[in-house]
Motif scaffolding. Sequence first.
Motif, PDB file in Angstrom:
ATOM      1  N   ALA A   1       0.912  -1.293   0.073  1.00  0.00           N
ATOM      2  CA  ALA A   1       0.070   0.066   0.037  1.00  0.00           C
ATOM      3  C   ALA A   1       0.906   1.114   0.045  1.00  0.00           C
ATOM      4  O   ALA A   1       0.665   2.248  -0.487  1.00  0.00           O
ATOM      5  CB  ALA A   1      -1.024   0.106   1.292  1.00  0.00           C
TER       6      ALA A   1
ATOM      7  N   ILE B   1       2.613   1.759  -3.714  1.00  0.00           N
ATOM      8  CA  ILE B   1       1.334   2.169  -4.499  1.00  0.00           C
ATOM      9  C   ILE B   1       1.186   3.855  -4.299  1.00  0.00           C
ATOM     10  O   ILE B   1       1.225   4.579  -5.074  1.00  0.00           O
ATOM     11  CB  ILE B   1       0.127   1.187  -4.593  1.00  0.00           C
ATOM     12  N   ALA B   2       0.920   3.950  -2.885  1.00  0.00           N
ATOM     13  CA  ALA B   2       0.577   5.339  -2.481  1.00  0.00           C
ATOM     14  C   ALA B   2       1.490   6.276  -2.903  1.00  0.00           C
ATOM     15  O   ALA B   2       1.206   7.503  -3.450  1.00  0.00           O
ATOM     16  CB  ALA B   2       0.231   5.271  -1.078  1.00  0.00           C
TER      17      ALA B   2
ATOM     18  N   VAL C   1       1.284   6.986  -6.607  1.00  0.00           N
ATOM     19  CA  VAL C   1      -0.008   7.461  -7.099  1.00  0.00           C
ATOM     20  C   VAL C   1       0.344   8.865  -6.858  1.00  0.00           C
ATOM     21  O   VAL C   1      -0.005   9.950  -7.570  1.00  0.00           O
ATOM     22  CB  VAL C   1      -1.011   6.975  -6.351  1.00  0.00           C
TER      23      VAL C   1
ATOM     24  N   THR D   1      -3.960   2.505  -8.484  1.00  0.00           N
ATOM     25  CA  THR D   1      -4.785   2.494  -7.428  1.00  0.00           C
ATOM     26  C   THR D   1      -5.643   1.322  -7.119  1.00  0.00           C
ATOM     27  O   THR D   1      -5.855   0.601  -5.987  1.00  0.00           O
ATOM     28  CB  THR D   1      -5.610   3.657  -7.256  1.00  0.00           C
TER      29      THR D   1
ATOM     30  N   ALA E   1      -4.222  -1.244  -5.156  1.00  0.00           N
ATOM     31  CA  ALA E   1      -4.037  -1.143  -3.639  1.00  0.00           C
ATOM     32  C   ALA E   1      -5.461  -1.405  -3.033  1.00  0.00           C
ATOM     33  O   ALA E   1      -5.578  -1.832  -1.747  1.00  0.00           O
ATOM     34  CB  ALA E   1      -3.791   0.397  -3.562  1.00  0.00           C
TER      35      ALA E   1
ATOM     36  N   PHE F   1      -7.609   9.591  -6.265  1.00  0.00           N
ATOM     37  CA  PHE F   1      -6.801   8.117  -6.355  1.00  0.00           C
ATOM     38  C   PHE F   1      -5.726   8.507  -5.372  1.00  0.00           C
ATOM     39  O   PHE F   1      -5.167   7.429  -4.518  1.00  0.00           O
ATOM     40  CB  PHE F   1      -6.079   7.884  -7.632  1.00  0.00           C
ATOM     41  N   ASP F   2      -5.053   9.740  -5.297  1.00  0.00           N
ATOM     42  CA  ASP F   2      -3.933   9.692  -4.202  1.00  0.00           C
ATOM     43  C   ASP F   2      -4.577   9.672  -3.034  1.00  0.00           C
ATOM     44  O   ASP F   2      -3.748   8.953  -1.931  1.00  0.00           O
ATOM     45  CB  ASP F   2      -3.349  11.149  -4.470  1.00  0.00           C
TER      46      ASP F   2
ATOM     47  N   ALA G   1      -5.413   6.004  -2.179  1.00  0.00           N
ATOM     48  CA  ALA G   1      -4.053   5.065  -1.852  1.00  0.00           C
ATOM     49  C   ALA G   1      -3.521   5.443  -0.524  1.00  0.00           C
ATOM     50  O   ALA G   1      -3.076   4.743   0.262  1.00  0.00           O
ATOM     51  CB  ALA G   1      -3.294   5.330  -3.072  1.00  0.00           C
TER      52      ALA G   1
END
Lengths: 237, 817
Positions: free
Chosen positions: B191, B194-195, B198, B229, B232, B283-284, B287
């Motif tokens: 996570a 990915i975060a 993103v 995302t 995630a 999405f930011d 995530a």
Amino acid sequence: MEAAIAIFVASLAGSAHCAAMCGPFLAFASAGPSRDGRGRGAAMTAYHGGRLLSYVALGAAAGALGAGVDRLGALAGVGRAAAIVAGLLMVAWGVDTILAVRGRRPTALHPPPVMQRALGGVVRRVAGLPGLARGGLTGLATTLLPCGWLYVFVAAAASTGSPVRGAQAMLLFWTGTLPVMVTLGFTLQRLAGPVRRALPLVTASVVVAIGLLTIAGRLRHTGAMPAGTPAVHADHR
Amino acid sequence: MLTIGSPSTGAVAPPPDEHACAHCGLDVPRGLLEPDAGQQFCCAGCRTAWAILHQNGLERYYDLPDRRDRPVQSSGRTYEDFDHPAFHALYVTGVPGGLSRVELYLEGVHCASCVWLVERVPLVVAGVVRAELDVRRSRATVEWDPATTPLSAIGRTLDALGYPPHPFRGMARDGHRRREDRAMVARIGVAGAIAINVMLASLALYSGWMSGMEAEYARFFRWTALLLTLPALVWPGRVFFTSAWAALRTRSLHMDLPIALALAAGFSRGVVNTVADSGPVYFDGVAMLVFLLLCGRYFQLRGQRAAADSTELLFSLTPLVARIVGGNGEVREAPAEGLIPGDVVEVRAGDTFPADGVVESGVSSVNVALLTGESRPVTMRAGDDVFGGTLNVESRLRVRVTAAGEATRIARLVRQVEDGARRRAPVVLLADRMAGWFTATVLALAVVVGVAWMQWDPARAVDNAIALLVVTCPCALALATPLAVTAAIGRAARSGILIKGGDALERLAKPSTLILDKTGTITAGAMKLVRFDGPEWVKPLVVALEAESSHPVAAAFREGLGLQVLPEVESSRHVPGAGIIGRVGSHDVAVGKPAFVESTGAGRMNRPVPALGPGRVLSEVWIAVDGRVAARAWLGDAVRPDAAQAIATLQREGWSVGIASGDATPVVLAVAEQVGIDPRRVVGNASPEQKLALVEATAWRQPVVMVGDGVNDAAAIAAASVGIGVHGGAEASLAAADVYLARPGLAPLVELVQGARRTMRVIHLGIALSLAYNVVGVALAMAGLINPLVAAVMMPASSLTVLMVAWRGRTFVEARP
């Protein structure tokens, strides 16, 4: 840069020896009244931290010595005197070790007993201390072990002819010893036979190579030269 | 290759034509070999290190690896029990691929070299897939194919290598935790990665907005963020959806429901905007939310576990390490958890017994107060039973283990307390119900916020609704309350107060009626013989009859008369709360309260009462021999020094304190006066049945706390709203009582009620904090003052605060007596 890589790789290659030799001290530093994992981890960290401090100090001192040798050499009209002397010492140590592996009896030079007494005194005094202090002080005192391998790198530090670069060289040496000392512990006795048998030969060859490169000036950290310290001779057996 | 019979061959030890350095074990260069020297060294450093270790008594280090270089003594056990289906049911778990896994405690694990050796087991035993050793805990995890290899073969191999294995019992819990941890950390890692990516894509979008980005680049970054995302949510974020879905299916409201809704809403809105190619994508936020929430949850989990572990500390009642006596009589230390019936252990003076067993050799006195309440050490010799958790006082004993670990008496006791701890306090049940309502309210509010902002500023509607869903958390209600109860019970246990249930804790927090037993509670319980009025020939009869009784009166006679040569007791019968009757030598003897002795048919004694000194309140005991009262004795019991102060404290806090005692009324009244208890609240001459009736009558009007002897007053204690056993031993007491005070006197009683009150205060503080935080959070979210990201940081932060309050809150003072 090449010098940095060479020191790191050599240190990493030979760190099996460090782990085997210093294992008991690490065990002594980390085994104690606090048997829980956190206390042990802290003591181990303190041990490595102490080792780092004393190595870096030794590296800086060697670098300063190298700078002095360089200046003397310049007066005498010789460039890069420190690198040449240090390189020669490394080659001598490496060749001596290779010859010993092949069965030739080296000239035995015994380390000054004061080192043994000093380290023994530290071990006795810190035995009752809490884990962190015990680990840190044992680590600091580890440098007192008359270990030829360690002093090969001190020579390399001296060859830089600069206290800062000397300290950096020893920092790299310390970094190279970490992976094996942290992961493998002190279980070198258990290394598979062929690896174990080849270890002295491999490390000695690496040292000869680095020594030759240092003399030839092919390792770029421009520099000066150390005089052979008694400790370096001490391990020339 | 390693062979089982002789681990000294192969890679384990150097072949004979080579020489290993005495210090580091590496090969010594041939040129350095010293044919005449005892030790060979590979370098000067090793020589120095070796000398230092020897000069400082640290040479034991060398024994560790040396053990391996010699053939190891096998214990000769067959480990057939390892193949028993019952063993498998208890300790073996299945793993995918038809394999099985077992966790074993290994004896003799010292250092990292053991890891190397144990982890070579798969090379030695066909069918073993994996062997891992946790050197710190001496615990090996072995995975093997049960179809081809019996577990006993693995056991024998480990034994032959010098590590006799024992099953590890806490496996289920530990394994579960480890799996949980591993999965959690993996999820957090994914996570987080990915975060960050993103965020990078979003950063490009945001800066693009400011500096004007070409439409196709903006589209590219939107789609990139979407594609990043999605995984995630599908993997790390799935936990929220699955638990929300499970809650929906069971028609309950879980706190993951608002979170799942928030994530789903944010993501869907982002997808819509991405496809439409306009407007913000979330999405930011989504995530990052997944990442932060998972982090928060991880810390929460650790906190909960740490608190749950405080109850496990009850196991501090038994030692962690046992000294096992080997076949050749050598003694080695091993984890007590690994003991099995049949092992012989050595227990030295001052040691606690690690398991139940039978004394094999030695004579010592043992303090068994923890189990039986008997405060004087009992002499134990060969053939006597001893129990784990009791204390060897005098000298060394060798004990053959009959029951270890979970099967011991002390473990049963601990289990009782643990089971009790799961009994849920009313406040916990209330908190649970509140959490449900809370979630429903939050969902409703989110809809209101979303709809309202739609009218007002549609661009921010989704953000604000999501922020509200995220920022609210009923965590203090659902988690903090039971956590506080568990932590308090654990802490109390460590200070010698064993509490069987959260409900007892809650009832003790409010002052009500407290009925105390006198003997042993207010008084020291150690009766002393003050005066004996009768002929000498009666004395041996009394001592003989009382010889086997553990009653304080009996002890007083034994000590006060101190006779060695005694007539034989043919029969004896103890009448609770009255006395003892039996046939001694050729006489019928009755010893006890005057009323009891009279009821056996003996007449009254007509001699005058001798002067006993002013102000002494003594219990009178009659002795009848062959139907005639032959002697009288007076016994006294001193009030505990802390009793008056403790009772005054209790009364000041609003408790109405009374005494119910089996002792004569004047004696009880005198004690009551000394400690400041209203004489109207004193009942003397009370039989156990009368005490029960008293408690029942009082309990009908208001909650009543009964403090008494866990054995004799068991009925009254069980009938009380909260029963507290003070003597009679933990084992018997906890059968009836809710609380057992392992320390004597009234000070622990005061600690108990004060601790209970503090626990409730901690719970209320947690609830108040949580409500306040939620009200503020909801207000901010409704006003549109926080965005989902801020909410995602606030939520775990607040949960952590509340959990820390619950866990660390000052409830019981931990102090080992």
